[in-house]
Design a protein around this motif. Sequence first.
Motif, PDB file in Angstrom:
ATOM      1  N   UNK A   1      67.274 -43.105  -1.412  1.00 51.75           N
ATOM      2  CA  UNK A   1      66.966 -42.121  -0.158  1.00 51.75           C
ATOM      3  C   UNK A   1      66.823 -40.677  -0.710  1.00 51.75           C
ATOM      4  N   UNK A   2      65.585 -40.175  -0.808  1.00 45.63           N
ATOM      5  CA  UNK A   2      65.304 -38.839  -1.153  1.00 45.63           C
ATOM      6  C   UNK A   2      65.826 -37.789  -0.101  1.00 45.63           C
ATOM      7  N   UNK A   3      66.313 -36.571  -0.750  1.00 42.40           N
ATOM      8  CA  UNK A   3      66.807 -35.305  -0.249  1.00 42.40           C
ATOM      9  C   UNK A   3      65.622 -34.237   0.122  1.00 42.40           C
ATOM     10  N   UNK A   4      64.568 -34.636  -0.424  1.00 45.72           N
ATOM     11  CA  UNK A   4      63.473 -33.357  -0.658  1.00 45.72           C
ATOM     12  C   UNK A   4      62.002 -34.133  -0.688  1.00 45.72           C
ATOM     13  N   UNK A   5      60.914 -33.722  -0.288  1.00 47.11           N
ATOM     14  CA  UNK A   5      59.572 -34.103  -0.415  1.00 47.11           C
ATOM     15  C   UNK A   5      58.555 -33.306  -0.448  1.00 47.11           C
ATOM     16  N   UNK A   6      57.301 -33.644  -0.762  1.00 43.37           N
ATOM     17  CA  UNK A   6      56.259 -32.887  -0.745  1.00 43.37           C
ATOM     18  C   UNK A   6      55.062 -33.256   0.078  1.00 43.37           C
ATOM     19  N   UNK A   7      54.542 -32.681   0.831  1.00 50.07           N
ATOM     20  CA  UNK A   7      53.224 -33.012   1.520  1.00 50.07           C
ATOM     21  C   UNK A   7      51.917 -32.506   1.110  1.00 50.07           C
TER      22      UNK A   7
ATOM     23  N   UNK B   1      62.784 -39.915  10.752  1.00 53.62           N
ATOM     24  CA  UNK B   1      63.499 -41.034  11.240  1.00 53.62           C
ATOM     25  C   UNK B   1      63.711 -42.253  10.198  1.00 53.62           C
ATOM     26  N   UNK B   2      63.047 -42.245   9.056  1.00 52.19           N
ATOM     27  CA  UNK B   2      63.049 -43.243   8.112  1.00 52.19           C
ATOM     28  C   UNK B   2      64.103 -42.711   6.972  1.00 52.19           C
ATOM     29  N   UNK B   3      64.109 -41.540   6.612  1.00 52.36           N
ATOM     30  CA  UNK B   3      64.894 -40.767   5.498  1.00 52.36           C
ATOM     31  C   UNK B   3      65.626 -39.847   6.130  1.00 52.36           C
ATOM     32  N   UNK B   4      66.705 -40.014   7.015  1.00 51.92           N
ATOM     33  CA  UNK B   4      67.526 -38.957   7.588  1.00 51.92           C
ATOM     34  C   UNK B   4      68.134 -38.069   6.536  1.00 51.92           C
ATOM     35  N   UNK B   5      68.267 -38.286   5.388  1.00 47.32           N
ATOM     36  CA  UNK B   5      68.815 -37.668   4.185  1.00 47.32           C
ATOM     37  C   UNK B   5      67.729 -36.467   3.798  1.00 47.32           C
ATOM     38  N   UNK B   6      66.446 -36.461   4.046  1.00 51.12           N
ATOM     39  CA  UNK B   6      65.486 -35.454   3.563  1.00 51.12           C
ATOM     40  C   UNK B   6      65.630 -34.174   4.700  1.00 51.12           C
ATOM     41  N   UNK B   7      65.882 -33.159   3.953  1.00 53.26           N
ATOM     42  CA  UNK B   7      66.009 -32.124   4.752  1.00 53.26           C
ATOM     43  C   UNK B   7      65.101 -30.859   4.405  1.00 53.26           C
TER      44      UNK B   7
END
Length: 313
Positions: A136-142, A206-212
């Motif tokens: 589960x990732x903690x960060x993402x890019x859109x 909702x899918x990755x609650x760890x992503x902040x």
Amino acid sequence: MSQSVASACVESNSLPPSCDCLAHRFGNAADGPERTPSYVSDMTEAEWRVVRPLLPIPAWLEGRGGRPEGYCHRVMLDAVRYVVDNGVKWANLPADFPPYRRVHAFARRWQVTGLLAELHDRLRDRVRRKEGRLPDPTAAIVDSQSVRAATNIPRPTSGWDGGKKVGGRKRHLVVDCLGLVLAVAVTPASVQDRDAAVGLLEWLRGQYFSTRLVWADGGYAGRLVDWAQDKLQLTLDIVRRTDDTTGFVVLPRRWVVERTLSWLMRSRRLVRDYETLPAMHEAMVLWSMTMLMSSRLAGRRPAAFRRSASRAR
């Protein structure tokens, strides 16, 4: 391709005497002839060893309805990969694959039932673990990418991107810090990035609650930043170009999703939008990423990398 190279490719990719896919072991595929892989898009033995244990279990095998499949799972996967990699029409599949209507029905069924997303997510988790990351990732890019639409695309599902001067559809991606796809949505090209991001960020939270934390470009600035913080407790960090920047510049964090978009453009089926349904275009993105991830896990360099390396030498 020389004859010696082609024969070596076929020899290295040859199927084992008895295929171990579920359709061969428990279905009706054992009655059909075995196919010898002969295309660059075909899975190697190393890739099949990676993919085989991650394949979803069909409903018919668990007693949830349906009937046993009559075609080898590996052959069907290779057929879909051929379409994605080469961009051909379904009807133009080579004769050594099953009938194209059966292959298209297989791809459509996997998209509708979520089996494709399940395989994609399992491969992504495996790649993340291999790179020393948690699933589960903690960060993402859109980010988004507009692509021209073919003439068969229904008018209500296409539009005009005034900024990019592209008529067609727009694919919106959320990726992790390795550039692996977490979420994808396809909309008319006229849909603004910040509007499409609402649904994507809700799904991501909702899918990755760890992503902040999510990085984005200036197209996502404005009310979306406050909405994400208030409604989702998600920090949307806008990475902007400086006013004195000219030409191409690698921007922090944003380069990761840009690289993913370039990965997708290696799949000729994704260079232009040929899918009547936006959901099928989303599926093609996932198919493309499964090919990339299985190659990476198997230690196989994609063909585009091999060609680039040979030119550099």
